[in-house]
Enzyme design. Sequence first.
Site, mmCIF file in Angstrom:
data_model
loop_
_atom_site.group_PDB
_atom_site.id
_atom_site.type_symbol
_atom_site.label_atom_id
_atom_site.label_comp_id
_atom_site.label_asym_id
_atom_site.label_seq_id
_atom_site.Cartn_x
_atom_site.Cartn_y
_atom_site.Cartn_z
ATOM 1 C CD GLU C 49 -0.462 -1.511 3.123
ATOM 2 O OE1 GLU C 49 -0.264 -2.537 2.094
ATOM 3 O OE2 GLU C 49 -0.857 -1.924 4.161
ATOM 4 C CG ASN C 50 5.082 0.986 0.811
ATOM 5 O OD1 ASN C 50 4.410 -0.187 0.536
ATOM 6 N ND2 ASN C 50 6.514 1.265 0.532
#
Lengths: 236, 236, 214, 214
Positions: C49-50
Site C-alpha cells: 500500500e505504500n
Amino acid sequence: MINKKSPSVAAAVEDVFDGAVVMVGGFGASGSPIELIHALIDQGAKDLTLINNNTGNGEVGLAALIANGQVSKMICSFPRSSQSRVFPKLYREGKIELELVPQGTLAERIRAAGAGIPAFYTPTTVGTVLAEGKEQREFNGRSYVMEPWLEADFALVKCEVADPLGNLTYNKTARNFSPLMCMAATTTIVQTKHLVAAGDIDPEHVITPGIFVNRVVEVADPVHEDTLIAEGASYP
Amino acid sequence: MINKKSPSVAAAVEDVFDGAVVMVGGFGASGSPIELIHALIDQGAKDLTLINNNTGNGEVGLAALIANGQVSKMICSFPRSSQSRVFPKLYREGKIELELVPQGTLAERIRAAGAGIPAFYTPTTVGTVLAEGKEQREFNGRSYVMEPWLEADFALVKCEVADPLGNLTYNKTARNFSPLMCMAATTTIVQTKHLVAAGDIDPEHVITPGIFVNRVVEVADPVHEDTLIAEGASYP
Amino acid sequence: MSTGWTREQMAARAALDIPDGSYVNLGIGIPELVTQFVPEGREFIYHTENGLLGMGPPPAEDERDLDLMNAGKKYVTTVPGASYFHHADSFSMIRGGHIDVCVLGTMQVAANGDIANWSTGAPDAIPAVGGAMDLVQGVRNIYVITQHTTKTGEPKLVEKCSYPLTGPGVVSRIYTNLAVIDVTPDGFQVVELAPGITFEEVEKSTGATILPAK
Amino acid sequence: MSTGWTREQMAARAALDIPDGSYVNLGIGIPELVTQFVPEGREFIYHTENGLLGMGPPPAEDERDLDLMNAGKKYVTTVPGASYFHHADSFSMIRGGHIDVCVLGTMQVAANGDIANWSTGAPDAIPAVGGAMDLVQGVRNIYVITQHTTKTGEPKLVEKCSYPLTGPGVVSRIYTNLAVIDVTPDGFQVVELAPGITFEEVEKSTGATILPAK
C-alpha cells in the site's frame, strides 16, 4: 524566467511560523526530507501540527523535530514502530496530541484539500471506534463516514529530480504521500537530489507539475534516515 | 503468465451487453478509441448509456455509434461542437437522453467510482440551474453540492504503449479521461498502438497500473478521428 | 497429539484458494509466507500500500535500495511489469475494490466476520491503525491466517470480539493451525481439518459455536 | 467618435494586470489573444484543462501533433517545463485554487459579479457547459474580456443576468472595448477609460449603475 530555486534549506524554511500546520512527505524512512526537517529544527518554529504517516524513528529527522519540543500535535496513521521512541514517550506523558487517521483516509483527505473537495465519504472506519462522532450516511445500502479535507500551511517534500519550475519526479516507493502533500499545502518546499533545466524532464514523466510547488532546493547528496539510525546519529 | 491480450477488437468488445453503461476515453478527437468503437458498432449492443466528454464528430467513432441507434443516454459535459451533428439532431427529436455534467465534476465522479468514494462535495454548479435538485451543504462558510460517483460496466480506452499485464502509457493530451475511466469500469478494454513485454515500461512511467485493465488489444496503426473527418469518412 | 499445520502449511493452504492472476495484499507475519507457496501454474501480483504493484522477493543484503520498501518497511524488489504510484492511487486500488484478496493476521475474529487486529484497547496503548481499516473495507476477499488460540490458550475465534474492531463482518475465510473455517450466515463452519485434528479439538479451542465440515 | 479599444488592445490591457509567474487559463476567443501581449519581463504559464500545463503557441500546419490539443480543440505546442496529466488532476488544479487567473469571454456579467456565459437558456438550445462552471468556482481571479455591448447594442454588463448563470459573484474585473471595470461591493466601478471614451458613454452602454473612476 520563473525560477523557484531556493539558495539553501535554511532559506527554504525561513518563514515557517509558530502554530503552522506542516505536512512532511515520506513513509517511514523512505522519502523523508531529512535536510529540510533539520533546517526546521535549526529555524525553531514551535507549536507545530505535523502531518506524516508515522512519527519518525531514532533521534533524527521527524523524531528529532518532535524531541526538540516543536510539535504540539501529530496527525498520522501509525505513530509507533520498532525504532520509534520519541513520540510514544511524549504521548504517554500527555505532552503531545494525536489525531489518528487510517492511512487511506489520510491520503484521500490530503488529496481532497489539494483538489478543492471539502469532504467525501469513505467506508473506512465504519463500525469501529474511529468512526465515533463522525457523520455517517448510507449510499446504495452501505454505510460510509464523511471525512473533511486536510490542508496545511507548508509541505516539506523530498524528490529525485526537479526543474526550476517545480516539476518533480520521485524515486520508487519514496513517492508515497509527497505528490498529494504538494497539492494540499499553501507553500510547498521541495528538496531535490538533482536540479535540472526546464525541459529536461519529459512532460509525460512529470509526477508533480510545477503548479503545486513553491520552492526547490538542491540537496545533491541527501542522508537517508535508515543510514543515520544505523550509525546511531542524533540531531541537533 | 498473466496475459490480458485480446486477439482482436471484435473479441475485446464481444460481451458488451444491451443496456450497458460504457465509458469512452478521449477529449474530442484526441484519445478516441475509434477501432474499439467501430467494433462495438459491428457488435450491435443496444440501449447503451455512453459516458464521454463530448458526443463525437462527423459520422465516425462516437457519432457513428450514436447514429446507429445504439445509444439511449449520453452523459457528457459538452454535447455540441462545430463538427457534431448526430447528437444534436437526435436530442432535438427527443430520441436520446442527456445528462449534462460539468467537465471537472465528470472527471471527479469517474475517479470517485474507481476510488471507492460514493459521493463528494464540490463548489462547481453552486448558484446555477445545474445545482437544482442536488443536495447542498456549507463547509467553512462556503456552499457546495454533493455529487455521486459515476460507475460503468465497460470502459473503452486508447493508449500509446501497453504490456500484457495492462500497464499503460498515453500520448500527450490524448491521456485526458482515460486513466480515470480505467479505474471506474468493471471491465476495461484498451486498444494500444504498441504492445511491449512486461518490464519494458519503466515502473516510474506507468500512468495506468495493470490492476485497472482487463483486456488489451494491439491496434498498431490507429486511425485518428480528425483524419477520418477530413476525409469525409463515415461508418459503417 | 498433532498440533496441526505449521505456519508454512497454513500459508500454503491459503495460497491454494487464491485464483491465478489475483491482485493480492499480504499482511505482516504469516501472511507474508504466502509468496513462497504459489501453486504451480498460477501467478499472483502483490500490492503493497505504500505505492507499488508487482512487489518481488526481498533483495540480497548488498542489493538493497533504501527507497524500495513495502508497507511493513522491509526492503523489497520489483518484478517485470511493476508500477509505482502515490498513496491516493494506492488506496484507490484498495478502497475501490480492485484488490482481489487480502490475507491478514489477527488478534480476534468473530463468528459474524468481525475482525479485531489493530489495538488491544488498553488505556496506555498508543493507537496505530495504518492501512488495516482501509484494507478490510475495500478488498473483495478478506482471508485471515492465525494460530487458533493465543500463546496462553485463549480462543482467537470468538462469538464477539472483545478488542476494538478493525471492521465489521468483513472476513470470509480463516486458516488456523487446526482447520480452514468459513464465516457463513450460520457462523463458523469448518471446511477442512488439519491432518490428525478432530472436529472436537477445533470446537474446544473455539470461543463460539462452530459447525462441522459438511 | 472613438469606439475604444480593439480586441487586441483589450487583451493587452488585461495582460498588464497578470503578475509575473502566474498560472493562467484562457477562454476561447479574445482571451486567447492575451498570449500575444505578455508584458516585457513577465512569464505566464498556460494551463489547458484537457491535461497540459505549459501550453505553447499553435504549431505550423505541417508540425501538428493530432494528440496535442487545447481545451478549445485547437492544435498547440508545449514550452520547456511542460507536463501532461489526466482530467482529475487537471481539475484539481482548477478546483483546488492553484490557477491564479482565468480570463473568460461572456454573454453577460452582473454588478454583483455573477457571470452567464454558457447558455442562452433558449428552450431548443442544447445545453453544453464544458469546464466553465469549474473554472469560475475554482480559479482565484476571474477576469472577463468582452465587447461592452452585444452586436445589436444590448448591454452585456447588467444589474442581473437574464441568461442562466455560470457562477454567482465570481468575476472581479472586466475589460471591455470602452473601459476597465471592477466589480466592487458597491457594484461596477470604472478603473480606466479607453482613449477617447467618456464616462457618460460607458454609463449609457451599461445596464446597471456604474461608478466613475476614483
